[in-house]
Design a protein around this motif. Structure first.
Motif, PDB file in Angstrom:
ATOM      1  N   LEU A  37      30.386 -19.943  -3.970  1.00  0.00           N
ATOM      2  CA  LEU A  37      31.504 -19.549  -3.129  1.00  0.00           C
ATOM      3  C   LEU A  37      32.755 -20.244  -3.640  1.00  0.00           C
ATOM      4  O   LEU A  37      32.804 -21.478  -3.714  1.00  0.00           O
ATOM      5  N   ASP A  38      33.756 -19.484  -4.001  1.00  0.00           N
ATOM      6  CA  ASP A  38      35.037 -20.033  -4.443  1.00  0.00           C
ATOM      7  C   ASP A  38      35.921 -20.201  -3.210  1.00  0.00           C
ATOM      8  O   ASP A  38      36.578 -19.256  -2.763  1.00  0.00           O
ATOM      9  N   VAL A  39      35.909 -21.404  -2.655  1.00  0.00           N
ATOM     10  CA  VAL A  39      36.609 -21.664  -1.399  1.00  0.00           C
ATOM     11  C   VAL A  39      38.111 -21.446  -1.532  1.00  0.00           C
ATOM     12  O   VAL A  39      38.747 -20.814  -0.675  1.00  0.00           O
ATOM     13  N   GLU A  40      38.687 -21.944  -2.594  1.00  0.00           N
ATOM     14  CA  GLU A  40      40.138 -21.833  -2.782  1.00  0.00           C
ATOM     15  C   GLU A  40      40.559 -20.376  -2.912  1.00  0.00           C
ATOM     16  O   GLU A  40      41.539 -19.941  -2.296  1.00  0.00           O
ATOM     17  N   LEU A  41      39.833 -19.594  -3.717  1.00  0.00           N
ATOM     18  CA  LEU A  41      40.163 -18.187  -3.885  1.00  0.00           C
ATOM     19  C   LEU A  41      39.990 -17.434  -2.572  1.00  0.00           C
ATOM     20  O   LEU A  41      40.820 -16.583  -2.221  1.00  0.00           O
ATOM     21  N   GLY A  42      38.912 -17.728  -1.841  1.00  0.00           N
ATOM     22  CA  GLY A  42      38.672 -17.051  -0.577  1.00  0.00           C
ATOM     23  C   GLY A  42      39.799 -17.275   0.410  1.00  0.00           C
ATOM     24  O   GLY A  42      40.272 -16.334   1.065  1.00  0.00           O
ATOM     25  N   LEU A  43      40.264 -18.510   0.527  1.00  0.00           N
ATOM     26  CA  LEU A  43      41.354 -18.809   1.452  1.00  0.00           C
ATOM     27  C   LEU A  43      42.653 -18.166   0.994  1.00  0.00           C
ATOM     28  O   LEU A  43      43.409 -17.623   1.804  1.00  0.00           O
ATOM     29  N   ARG A  44      42.912 -18.199  -0.297  1.00  0.00           N
ATOM     30  CA  ARG A  44      44.150 -17.611  -0.817  1.00  0.00           C
ATOM     31  C   ARG A  44      44.199 -16.113  -0.501  1.00  0.00           C
ATOM     32  O   ARG A  44      45.209 -15.582  -0.058  1.00  0.00           O
ATOM     33  N   ARG A  45      43.072 -15.429  -0.733  1.00  0.00           N
ATOM     34  CA  ARG A  45      43.021 -13.999  -0.443  1.00  0.00           C
ATOM     35  C   ARG A  45      43.087 -13.729   1.056  1.00  0.00           C
ATOM     36  O   ARG A  45      43.706 -12.743   1.495  1.00  0.00           O
ATOM     37  N   ALA A  46      42.448 -14.576   1.847  1.00  0.00           N
ATOM     38  CA  ALA A  46      42.476 -14.393   3.300  1.00  0.00           C
ATOM     39  C   ALA A  46      43.903 -14.520   3.833  1.00  0.00           C
ATOM     40  O   ALA A  46      44.326 -13.738   4.697  1.00  0.00           O
ATOM     41  N   ARG A  47      44.647 -15.495   3.326  1.00  0.00           N
ATOM     42  CA  ARG A  47      46.046 -15.659   3.742  1.00  0.00           C
ATOM     43  C   ARG A  47      46.868 -14.430   3.349  1.00  0.00           C
ATOM     44  O   ARG A  47      47.681 -13.932   4.127  1.00  0.00           O
ATOM     45  N   THR A  87      47.936 -23.214   6.588  1.00  0.00           N
ATOM     46  CA  THR A  87      47.592 -21.892   7.091  1.00  0.00           C
ATOM     47  C   THR A  87      48.073 -21.719   8.524  1.00  0.00           C
ATOM     48  O   THR A  87      48.557 -20.643   8.906  1.00  0.00           O
ATOM     49  N   LEU A  88      47.976 -22.763   9.335  1.00  0.00           N
ATOM     50  CA  LEU A  88      48.449 -22.685  10.714  1.00  0.00           C
ATOM     51  C   LEU A  88      49.937 -22.354  10.761  1.00  0.00           C
ATOM     52  O   LEU A  88      50.369 -21.475  11.526  1.00  0.00           O
ATOM     53  N   GLU A  89      50.732 -23.040   9.948  1.00  0.00           N
ATOM     54  CA  GLU A  89      52.175 -22.784   9.967  1.00  0.00           C
ATOM     55  C   GLU A  89      52.506 -21.423   9.372  1.00  0.00           C
ATOM     56  O   GLU A  89      53.480 -20.783   9.777  1.00  0.00           O
ATOM     57  N   LEU A  90      51.695 -20.947   8.421  1.00  0.00           N
ATOM     58  CA  LEU A  90      51.890 -19.591   7.898  1.00  0.00           C
ATOM     59  C   LEU A  90      51.709 -18.570   9.016  1.00  0.00           C
ATOM     60  O   LEU A  90      52.525 -17.645   9.165  1.00  0.00           O
TER      61      LEU A  90
END
Length: 581
Positions: A398-408, A503-506
């Motif tokens: 699982l690529d955590v960084e990529l997953g979060l970047r795409r989710a944002r 992410t919260l502030e985004l």
């Protein structure tokens, strides 16, 4: 009071009174047992929600969707309801509920309550009465009881499977102790299905809808909205025959014995008359896992008014797929007069920050209880390299960084679309799915009934982290009912509050801008010549651009309002969305 404050309050008051508030609302789903625990018993509760109303207001949402809060044995996370017109004592009281509604309304936030009409709990007073009553009684007619097959009724009425595995029928013991009839349960055996041909069932649910509407509930999310009407005329078809027809046309003619039958809309027409008695009218949204050609009737003005669109939730992070889904659903909404709904995560699916970190083609990991979640976890290797095992396939990283970047990026794109945006608690923190829950700690019946096939839904229901320290990271004063992993602390509200780029502030920035920029439900595509880019304009002159590709691209001229990642020398990076004006 200042002029600015007066204008803001006036605008908020107008929004609360607007009968069309739901059409482009940002709705935040709260799974109450995992949101905030006010008394330290490990279970989130109503007072915990009330205490967090300032947080919800700061997020910029328009409404809260509250998952079931009724008395329940939790055989299915609260979707096994003992009493439809009360609050689970473990979560609070009706007075606590009223205080929560008042606090939300004072903050300009509507409340949508979850209604579970397909089935009750086996502890519901009606079902207990049915078990104590004879065959053919009025009490049994409220549910679906049938004689068994075989010489002594020892075989179930059909060979159908329940959603959670095992047969859809359960045999009872009659009051005299003899083996008796069988009752139907599409889900767990603790969730007997109602007989919606029974007028008493229909009247009682109208009473329930009025009970909560009178207490200030602004709308309803209808659980399994496509499963209530049934045709169990003999002979019942074999499972093999149902599977064969499903493979051919998916029952788009409404002929399945218990899924998506046309008769269900007679129920919703009755409900709509009740909803329209209120000012503003009560809203409703259908959870209906149906073929796209069947969704419109659930969302019609004469019915519930809106239906969940799970298409993006099931799609890989690819521009062509996203564009087709968006175009199709906007067109469908226009034809019915409804507004579109957009959702990436909820209490039934793997969180999208995790899905997008898995190799493409794993969208099945997103599907809910009406389609298997095909993700199971191996021993975790830590948050930076959790190993995931796809059912029937090899272990993948699982690529955590990529997953979060795409989710944002996906969430920011969603907020730019016309229609309602549905958020699931914790996605504003960028939370990942929790894989490392041991078997004895799990609670989801889907896991226990389908071991080796489904990991279950516990991983997206782990209580929220509010603080970076504490027994349950600020969720409560004691341990949480599902264990929080050590890496949860870095996602805590405390760790992100006021931190630029978090992410919260985004989410806070995007939801604020969304409300300020919102206009007509129109969208104009801008052709870029790059198949990895989705670019569209909204009324008022603002634009959204998403780069689904692996390299940075030039941005069109304009002022950047918000972006899901830091721009690279003025360019839009890979897996990033930006809004411009």
């Amino acid at each position: 009071m200042s002029t600015t404050a007066t204008m803001a309050n006036s605008s908020e008051s107008e929004r609360m009174a607007d009968p069309n508030w739901w059409r482009q609302a940002a709705v935040y789903q709260i799974y109450p047992r995992s949101f905030s625990d006010s008394n330290g018993d490990g279970i989130g509760d109503i007072k915990g929600i009330t205490a967090k109303v300032p947080y919800l207001k700061s997020l910029g949402i328009d409404a809260v969707w509250l998952s079931p809060f009724y008395p329940s044995a939790l055989a299915d996370g609260g979707y096994d309801v003992d009493d439809y017109r009360n609050v689970d004592p473990k979560l609070g009281t009706l007075e606590d509920f009223d205080e929560m509604v008042a606090a939300l309304h004072a903050a300009g936030i509507k409340l949508i309550a979850d209604i579970v009409p397909n089935h009750s709990s086996d502890r519901h007073e009606w079902f207990r009465e049915a078990l104590a009553s004879p065959k053919g009684s009025a009490a049994r007619d409220r549910y679906i009881f049938r004689d068994g097959k075989g010489e002594n009724g020892e075989l179930p009425p059909s060979d159908w499977d329940s959603v959670f595995g095992g047969p859809v029928w359960e045999r009872i013991t009659e009051p005299d102790g003899a083996p008796g009839q069988w009752y139907m349960h599409i889900f767990a055996k603790e969730q007997p299905d109602f007989n919606w041909d029974n007028p008493e069932v229909r009247q009682d649910f109208l009473k329930t809808l009025r009970f909560w509407s009178d207490r200030g509930v602004d709308g309803f999310r209808i659980d399994v909205a496509h499963g209530m009407a049934k045709d169990l005329s003999e002979p019942l078809p074999l499972k093999a025959d149902l599977e064969a027809k499903a493979g051919a046309d998916g029952f788009i003619d409404g002929s399945h014995p218990f899924w998506d039958r046309d008769e269900v809309h007679e129920v919703y027409a009755e409900w709509r008359k009740l909803f329209n008695e209120y000012n503003p009218p009560r809203t409703a949204v259908a959870e209906a896992w149906v073929h796209e050609t069947r969704r419109a009737r659930y969302a019609s003005p004469e019915g519930l008014g809106q239906a969940f669109n799970f298409d993006l939730l099931q799609a890989d992070f690819e521009a062509p797929k996203f564009k087709k889904i968006i175009m199709d659903n906007l067109l469908a909404a226009k034809e019915t007069g409804a507004s579109s709904t957009w959702v990436f995560s909820n209490h039934d699916v793997v969180r999208h920050a995790t899905r997008y970190g898995l190799p493409k083609g794993n969208a099945t990991a997103a599907q809910g209880t009406n389609a298997a979640q095909d993700v199971t976890a191996t021993e975790p290797k830590g948050q930076d390299g959790k190993a995931w095992l796809l059912a029937g396939g090899p272990a993948e990283e699982l690529d955590v960084e990529l997953g979060l970047r795409r989710a944002r990026a996906a969430s920011l794109l969603m907020f730019a679309l016309p229609g309602s945006a549905y958020l699931y608690q914790g996605e504003e923190l960028g939370l990942q799915e929790v894989a490392e829950i041991r078997e004895f700690e799990r609670q989801d019946p889907a896991f226990f009934r389908n071991k080796g096939v489904e990991i279950g839904r516990d991983g997206c229901r782990v209580p929220l982290p509010w603080s970076v320290e504490g027994t349950s990271l600020g969720f409560g004063d004691g341990p949480a009912h599902l264990p929080q992993p050590h890496w949860f602390s870095k996602y805590a509200v405390e760790a992100q509050d006021g931190i630029e780029g978090s992410t919260l502030e985004l989410y806070r920035t995007a939801l604020r801008l969304r409300r300020e920029l919102q206009a007509d439900e129109e969208l104009e595509w801008v052709e870029t010549g790059n198949p990895e880019i989705l670019h569209f304009r909204r009324p008022g002159g603002w634009q959204s651009v998403t780069n689904f590709g692996d390299t940075a691209v030039d941005l069109p001229a304009g002022t950047v309002l918000v972006s899901s990642a830091i721009l690279e020398e003025g360019k839009l990076p890979a897996n990033t969305t930006a809004w411009l004006r």
